[in-house]
Design a protein around this motif. Structure first.
Motif, PDB file in Angstrom:
ATOM      1  N   TRP A  84      -6.874  10.270  18.532  1.00 13.88           N
ATOM      2  CA  TRP A  84      -6.048   9.150  18.978  1.00 13.88           C
ATOM      3  C   TRP A  84      -6.845   7.852  18.882  1.00 13.88           C
ATOM      4  O   TRP A  84      -8.020   7.811  19.264  1.00 13.88           O
ATOM      5  CB  TRP A  84      -5.606   9.332  20.432  1.00 13.88           C
ATOM      6  N   LEU A  85      -6.172   6.810  18.388  1.00  8.64           N
ATOM      7  CA  LEU A  85      -6.754   5.470  18.383  1.00  8.64           C
ATOM      8  C   LEU A  85      -5.844   4.556  19.186  1.00  8.64           C
ATOM      9  O   LEU A  85      -4.684   4.323  18.816  1.00  8.64           O
ATOM     10  CB  LEU A  85      -6.901   4.946  16.952  1.00  8.64           C
ATOM     11  N   VAL A  86      -6.357   4.067  20.312  1.00 10.52           N
ATOM     12  CA  VAL A  86      -5.612   3.141  21.175  1.00 10.52           C
ATOM     13  C   VAL A  86      -6.102   1.734  20.862  1.00 10.52           C
ATOM     14  O   VAL A  86      -7.287   1.429  21.011  1.00 10.52           O
ATOM     15  CB  VAL A  86      -5.830   3.468  22.668  1.00 10.52           C
ATOM     16  N   TYR A  87      -5.173   0.852  20.413  1.00 13.01           N
ATOM     17  CA  TYR A  87      -5.556  -0.491  19.970  1.00 13.01           C
ATOM     18  C   TYR A  87      -4.476  -1.483  20.396  1.00 13.01           C
ATOM     19  O   TYR A  87      -3.406  -1.101  20.883  1.00 13.01           O
ATOM     20  CB  TYR A  87      -5.732  -0.525  18.450  1.00 13.01           C
ATOM     21  N   ASP A  88      -4.766  -2.759  20.190  1.00 11.39           N
ATOM     22  CA  ASP A  88      -3.826  -3.817  20.548  1.00 11.39           C
ATOM     23  C   ASP A  88      -2.929  -4.105  19.341  1.00 11.39           C
ATOM     24  O   ASP A  88      -3.382  -4.653  18.330  1.00 11.39           O
ATOM     25  CB  ASP A  88      -4.597  -5.085  20.942  1.00 11.39           C
ATOM     26  N   GLY A  89      -1.668  -3.726  19.434  1.00  7.26           N
ATOM     27  CA  GLY A  89      -0.746  -3.902  18.320  1.00  7.26           C
ATOM     28  C   GLY A  89      -0.427  -5.349  18.002  1.00  7.26           C
ATOM     29  O   GLY A  89       0.064  -5.649  16.910  1.00  7.26           O
ATOM     30  N   GLU A  90      -0.688  -6.279  18.940  1.00  2.00           N
ATOM     31  CA  GLU A  90      -0.410  -7.705  18.696  1.00  2.00           C
ATOM     32  C   GLU A  90      -1.560  -8.402  17.969  1.00  2.00           C
ATOM     33  O   GLU A  90      -1.397  -9.519  17.504  1.00  2.00           O
ATOM     34  CB  GLU A  90      -0.148  -8.415  20.035  1.00  2.00           C
ATOM     35  N   CYS A  91      -2.709  -7.725  17.867  1.00  2.00           N
ATOM     36  CA  CYS A  91      -3.872  -8.302  17.178  1.00  2.00           C
ATOM     37  C   CYS A  91      -3.751  -7.972  15.690  1.00  2.00           C
ATOM     38  O   CYS A  91      -3.734  -6.788  15.313  1.00  2.00           O
ATOM     39  CB  CYS A  91      -5.169  -7.756  17.762  1.00  2.00           C
ATOM     40  N   ILE A  92      -3.635  -9.014  14.849  1.00  2.00           N
ATOM     41  CA  ILE A  92      -3.457  -8.804  13.405  1.00  2.00           C
ATOM     42  C   ILE A  92      -4.639  -8.019  12.831  1.00  2.00           C
ATOM     43  O   ILE A  92      -4.466  -7.087  12.038  1.00  2.00           O
ATOM     44  CB  ILE A  92      -3.316 -10.160  12.680  1.00  2.00           C
ATOM     45  N   MET A  93      -5.850  -8.372  13.234  1.00  2.00           N
ATOM     46  CA  MET A  93      -7.051  -7.709  12.717  1.00  2.00           C
ATOM     47  C   MET A  93      -7.077  -6.239  13.133  1.00  2.00           C
ATOM     48  O   MET A  93      -7.331  -5.358  12.309  1.00  2.00           O
ATOM     49  CB  MET A  93      -8.300  -8.438  13.227  1.00  2.00           C
ATOM     50  N   CYS A  94      -6.784  -5.957  14.421  1.00  2.00           N
ATOM     51  CA  CYS A  94      -6.788  -4.580  14.914  1.00  2.00           C
ATOM     52  C   CYS A  94      -5.694  -3.759  14.252  1.00  2.00           C
ATOM     53  O   CYS A  94      -5.898  -2.588  13.901  1.00  2.00           O
ATOM     54  CB  CYS A  94      -6.586  -4.550  16.426  1.00  2.00           C
ATOM     55  N   ASN A  95      -4.531  -4.385  14.074  1.00  2.00           N
ATOM     56  CA  ASN A  95      -3.390  -3.685  13.498  1.00  2.00           C
ATOM     57  C   ASN A  95      -3.666  -3.307  12.040  1.00  2.00           C
ATOM     58  O   ASN A  95      -3.391  -2.181  11.604  1.00  2.00           O
ATOM     59  CB  ASN A  95      -2.141  -4.570  13.592  1.00  2.00           C
ATOM     60  N   ASN A  96      -4.206  -4.257  11.276  1.00  2.00           N
ATOM     61  CA  ASN A  96      -4.524  -3.972   9.870  1.00  2.00           C
ATOM     62  C   ASN A  96      -5.609  -2.896   9.763  1.00  2.00           C
ATOM     63  O   ASN A  96      -5.544  -2.028   8.886  1.00  2.00           O
ATOM     64  CB  ASN A  96      -4.983  -5.252   9.174  1.00  2.00           C
ATOM     65  N   TYR A  97      -6.595  -2.978  10.641  1.00  2.00           N
ATOM     66  CA  TYR A  97      -7.668  -1.977  10.635  1.00  2.00           C
ATOM     67  C   TYR A  97      -7.091  -0.580  10.861  1.00  2.00           C
ATOM     68  O   TYR A  97      -7.414   0.376  10.149  1.00  2.00           O
ATOM     69  CB  TYR A  97      -8.692  -2.307  11.714  1.00  2.00           C
ATOM     70  N   ALA A  98      -6.208  -0.451  11.841  1.00  2.00           N
ATOM     71  CA  ALA A  98      -5.618   0.849  12.174  1.00  2.00           C
ATOM     72  C   ALA A  98      -4.740   1.368  11.042  1.00  2.00           C
ATOM     73  O   ALA A  98      -4.715   2.569  10.758  1.00  2.00           O
ATOM     74  CB  ALA A  98      -4.828   0.743  13.466  1.00  2.00           C
ATOM     75  N   GLN A  99      -4.008   0.459  10.369  1.00  2.00           N
ATOM     76  CA  GLN A  99      -3.082   0.893   9.328  1.00  2.00           C
ATOM     77  C   GLN A  99      -3.797   1.310   8.046  1.00  2.00           C
ATOM     78  O   GLN A  99      -3.375   2.234   7.358  1.00  2.00           O
ATOM     79  CB  GLN A  99      -2.076  -0.238   9.013  1.00  2.00           C
ATOM     80  N   TYR A 100      -4.917   0.613   7.718  1.00  2.00           N
ATOM     81  CA  TYR A 100      -5.637   0.907   6.477  1.00  2.00           C
ATOM     82  C   TYR A 100      -6.626   2.056   6.616  1.00  2.00           C
ATOM     83  O   TYR A 100      -7.033   2.647   5.622  1.00  2.00           O
ATOM     84  CB  TYR A 100      -6.379  -0.345   5.983  1.00  2.00           C
ATOM     85  N   LEU A 101      -7.032   2.367   7.839  1.00  2.00           N
ATOM     86  CA  LEU A 101      -8.047   3.395   8.043  1.00  2.00           C
ATOM     87  C   LEU A 101      -7.500   4.781   7.708  1.00  2.00           C
ATOM     88  O   LEU A 101      -6.443   5.168   8.175  1.00  2.00           O
ATOM     89  CB  LEU A 101      -8.531   3.365   9.506  1.00  2.00           C
ATOM     90  N   LYS A 102      -8.238   5.500   6.877  1.00  2.00           N
ATOM     91  CA  LYS A 102      -7.877   6.870   6.524  1.00  2.00           C
ATOM     92  C   LYS A 102      -9.047   7.792   6.898  1.00  2.00           C
ATOM     93  O   LYS A 102     -10.183   7.551   6.483  1.00  2.00           O
ATOM     94  CB  LYS A 102      -7.606   7.004   5.015  1.00  2.00           C
ATOM     95  N   LEU A 103      -8.737   8.820   7.674  1.00  2.00           N
ATOM     96  CA  LEU A 103      -9.776   9.735   8.106  1.00  2.00           C
ATOM     97  C   LEU A 103      -9.890  10.921   7.159  1.00  2.00           C
ATOM     98  O   LEU A 103      -9.010  11.184   6.331  1.00  2.00           O
ATOM     99  CB  LEU A 103      -9.494  10.226   9.533  1.00  2.00           C
ATOM    100  N   GLN A 104     -10.988  11.642   7.273  1.00  2.00           N
ATOM    101  CA  GLN A 104     -11.250  12.791   6.415  1.00  2.00           C
ATOM    102  C   GLN A 104     -10.190  13.875   6.624  1.00  2.00           C
ATOM    103  O   GLN A 104      -9.537  13.952   7.662  1.00  2.00           O
ATOM    104  CB  GLN A 104     -12.647  13.354   6.709  1.00  2.00           C
ATOM    105  N   GLN A 105     -10.051  14.728   5.612  1.00  2.00           N
ATOM    106  CA  GLN A 105      -9.049  15.783   5.676  1.00  2.00           C
ATOM    107  C   GLN A 105      -9.346  16.810   6.764  1.00  2.00           C
ATOM    108  O   GLN A 105      -8.458  17.544   7.196  1.00  2.00           O
ATOM    109  CB  GLN A 105      -8.952  16.494   4.319  1.00  2.00           C
ATOM    110  N   SER A 106     -10.628  16.858   7.217  1.00  2.00           N
ATOM    111  CA  SER A 106     -10.980  17.794   8.286  1.00  2.00           C
ATOM    112  C   SER A 106     -10.317  17.419   9.602  1.00  2.00           C
ATOM    113  O   SER A 106     -10.203  18.245  10.510  1.00  2.00           O
ATOM    114  CB  SER A 106     -12.498  17.841   8.469  1.00  2.00           C
ATOM    115  N   VAL A 107      -9.880  16.141   9.735  1.00  2.00           N
ATOM    116  CA  VAL A 107      -9.169  15.702  10.937  1.00  2.00           C
ATOM    117  C   VAL A 107      -7.689  16.026  10.747  1.00  2.00           C
ATOM    118  O   VAL A 107      -7.045  15.542   9.805  1.00  2.00           O
ATOM    119  CB  VAL A 107      -9.359  14.197  11.174  1.00  2.00           C
ATOM    120  N   GLY A 108      -7.164  16.850  11.614  1.00  2.00           N
ATOM    121  CA  GLY A 108      -5.790  17.317  11.449  1.00  2.00           C
ATOM    122  C   GLY A 108      -4.762  16.205  11.512  1.00  2.00           C
ATOM    123  O   GLY A 108      -3.964  16.014  10.608  1.00  2.00           O
TER     124      GLY A 108
END
Length: 454
Positions: free
Chosen positions: A333-357
């Motif tokens: 789980w990633l808990v972030y501030d959805g109103e922050c443009i920088m935080c929102n873009n970071y969360a949307q573009y981040l892709k984790l390894q396939q080992s993470v379900g």
């Protein structure tokens, strides 16, 4: 039992060595086949040198009986008398035939033994006139190691004992080659005593060499002698490489780099001091640069970690980073501030390894069970993002670091994220800057901070 335990030790130390990982049986069989192929090239090279002028018996025989015969020459003289020296052409032809036969049928001990006997007599006679020439010692050492090649050849389904025997021969040949350099390094230290620490040690060696080679000044000698920093750097690098050369046998990542560096060392020595070791260059190329035990793909990090002394710090850093890696989990789980443009873009573009379900993004302003859990922590959601893995929470710069460790190593954004924030120190330093940028963006947007109720 003792033989089996020795084989297990060799397999752990040489074949894996904690650097290249486990090898499949097929890969080991392929490496063993390559060892036999390298032996063919060795005997072809030997035949070429015997057939030309390099290792002809006439080059060793000076037309007169040896003044200080070594034990192989004494033994032959005792058995046959001294007349055999005059038959140098016959001895050369016999040695050439043995070398050609060994290149054609390397599994037959008779041909390998005959080639080694010829080489031993040649080297012994060349060094039986009161002076020792080390130029052909390494090719003799390798010839001795190849005597232990297994006789049987099971083709593509080579037996396990046969595979280990072939690889042990390779290890033995590499060890004998590199041992000569380690002994040379320790001899330099012993011979020079405390002068090895002199700031102009190499410059003085070069000046002495210039006096000896006054009629044939080497190409690089004038330039290097005029730049003491360069000469001294070469001196210290030579000592490091030679002293630790033997350890390279047990570090497959270093086989090819050290082989290339030692080949360059001999080329430089020729251009710098007119000291030629052409036979050594070929042996290094065959058994280190073409080593079947070296990783298929070059890894700079693997080379750095494997370096003696230098790699200690890198290995310690790697162990520390490994110990800080997040535990495996089916959901992150990633808990972030959805109103922050920088935080929102970071969360949307981040892709984790396939080992993470599953990677779950949670907007802290929308609330929910995970946000309620975070509110119970001694952490203000306005101070940064929070990551939950299993029952563990990572906040602020620790969350940034953990996401970098879990990120995929593909895509420009994810590669930059891993490179920039996988170090805990860098994450700790840069996170306050990112938090300040978030505060500015929210102010410009006119958004209020996250409150305790969402």
């Amino acid at each position: 039992m003792r033989t089996k335990s020795s084989m297990r030790w060799i397999r752990r130390s040489v074949l894996q060595a904690g650097e290249t990982g486990h090898r499949t049986p097929a890969e080991l069989r392929e490496a063993a086949t390559d060892v036999v192929m390298l032996s063919r090239f060795y005997y072809l090279f030997l035949a070429f040198n015997i057939g030309t002028s390099g290792l002809q018996f006439a080059r060793a025989y000076m037309g007169r009986p040896p003044t200080a015969p070594l034990w192989p020459i004494d033994a032959v003289q005792w058995l046959t008398g001294g007349g055999w020296f005059a038959r140098d052409h016959v001895v050369t032809v016999v040695g050439l035939l043995f070398a050609i036969a060994a290149a054609s049928f390397p599994r037959i001990l008779l041909w390998r033994l005959g080639s080694f006997a010829y080489l031993l007599l040649h080297v012994s006679l060349a060094n039986s006139y009161g002076a020792i020439n080390h130029g052909s010692h390494v090719i003799l050492f390798v010839g001795f190691a190849l005597l232990f090649l297994p006789r049987r050849d099971d083709g593509p389904r080579m037996a396990r004992t046969n595979v280990l025997s072939c690889l042990t021969v390779l290890w033995f040949a590499q060890g004998l080659i590199l041992l000569s350099y380690t002994l040379s390094g320790f001899w330099k230290i012993w011979h020079s005593r405390l002068e090895v620490f002199s700031p102009d040690a190499m410059s003085r060696i070069l000046l002495d060499r210039a006096l000896l080679e006054a009629d044939n000044i080497p190409v690089l000698l004038p330039f290097v002698a005029q730049h003491n920093w360069l000469a001294q750097s070469m001196w210290w690098l030579t000592l490091y490489i030679e002293i630790f050369a033997l350890l390279v046998v047990f570090r497959p990542h270093l086989h090819r780099p050290f082989g290339a560096v030692l080949m360059l060392f001999h080329i430089t020595s020729d251009w710098l001091m007119n000291i030629s070791f052409s036979l050594n260059i070929v042996m290094l190329g065959l058994f280190l640069l073409l080593s079947p035990l070296a990783p298929a793909r070059f890894s700079l990090s693997g080379v750095v970690r494997s370096l003696p002394i230098v790699g200690i710090g890198f290995r310690a850093l790697e162990r520390r980073q490994r110990s800080q890696e997040p535990p495996p989990a089916d959901r992150v789980w990633l808990v972030y501030d959805g109103e922050c443009i920088m935080c929102n873009n970071y969360a949307q573009y981040l892709k984790l390894q396939q080992s993470v379900g599953e990677f779950v993004l949670v907007d802290a302003r929308l609330g929910g069970p995970i946000v309620d859990e975070v509110r119970k922590l001694p952490h203000d959601l306005n101070d940064g993002m929070v990551v939950k893995i299993g029952e563990r929470f990572f906040v602020g710069h620790d969350a940034l670091n953990v996401l970098a460790l879990l990120a995929e190593d593909r895509g420009l954004f994810n590669k930059f994220n891993r490179l920039a924030f996988r170090s805990p120190l860098i994450s700790r330093v840069t996170y306050p800057v990112m938090k300040g940028a978030r505060w500015v963006l929210l102010k410009l947007k006119g958004v209020a901070p996250i409150t305790s109720d969402g």
